[in-house]
Write a protein that holds these residues in place. Sequence first.
Motif: not given
Length: 462
Positions: A345-367
Amino acid sequence: MPSRAWLRRAVPLVLLAACLCPWLAQAAAGPIVRVDVGARQPVLVGQQVGIDVTILAPNYFLSAPEFPPLAVPGAVVTLPDARAVNSTETIDGVAYAGIRKTYAFTAEQDGEFRLPAATIRVTYAGDDGAPREGSVTLPLTTILAGTGGTGTAAAGATAGRRLLPVARLSVTQALDHNPDHGVVRLHAGDALVRTVTTFAPQTQAMMIVPPHAASPRGVRMFRADARLSDQAQGDQAQEAPGPGGTRVDTLTYVFERPGTYTLPAVTVDWVDPATRRPASSAAPAVKVEVAAARDAGALAPGGPPAGALRGEGGLPWRMLLWAAGALLGAAVLAPLWRQLRPRLTRLRQRRAERRRARAEGADARLAATLRACRAGDAAAASQALGGWTRAAHGTTPAAWAEAAGDAALADAVTGLQRHLYGAVPVPSAWDGNPLAQALGRHAGPAPQRPRRAAPALPPLNP
């Protein structure tokens, strides 16, 4: 004359005594016990002999007497669970009611055996119908046992072997597969059940020795617990019909490889009561031809598929093994799953957080900044640009534009800020293409921040 007078006085007394004698005899009557050995002595060692114990009580019994167990060293004495025999007889003019039970006596060795002087209590009715208590004691009874001079009847008792019954035994067998022209035809993986029934006339089943049974090489044999019965009738024993004991043995043979096999005859040992010599009875041998195993889905004609268990509706044993393995695996994995579930469960939560972080990361903000610029949305472009410069370069848009050394980029960033926050009113329309073009020239991965150099060590010898 005096003698005649004496006779005249004596005659009434004699007549009175004659009248009172039957009454006195009946009044003095009490319970009686008899013991009879139902065989000529000496009896053979291993021969079952019946001992009749009859209890007689005047008038009738008010309750059945309780026959006690008898313990005789060197012999087996049992009281079979059979109904008592009732009788009536007259002794010295007194009517008696009788109850008879028969003990089974079997000598295990040569010698002289004496029955214990057991006491049996009796409740019977008196002349007035009132209950009376009484007791009887078994008289001294001696039984002589020997080998009859041959020394063979007790062969089972010597050399540490089991005592053989002295009775002409009969043996029959039944198979769960019908033979085809004298041959049982099976397939590899099948099982053959062989039921052997041994009958001993006038002998308890417990005295029948286990039969001798063997299996050929390459065949596994399983023997079930024997079933004993003392209520069977000697239907098989035509020479000596009547009550006796029956022993039923069930043998299961499993054939794992194709081939031709012969199951040996099953023999049972006993002592001939006529010749007093050891003898044996046998169930005949069985010939079995085993073909190759059937396909897993094919059914045997008239039987379950190969590898099926008898008595289980033809359910394949391989399926049972798989089911047992699955249950065992589930039992082992259940505790492990309870331990791993929180971690997963914790592993799935971390993966979701990383996906959310990538969505909110520099590349997403630049786009997002480029989209807002092409759409002419100044507010969205300013918010996305600020998030991108913080995520990618760790600074503000103005500082990043100044550090880039591009005058067009700096003017575009300044124009965006002046359009949104300047004190001098500007046209409502904002052209974001210059900023988008400038970002296309300078957008890239965030520069790595230089690590702070460690302070130099002071000289060892200043």
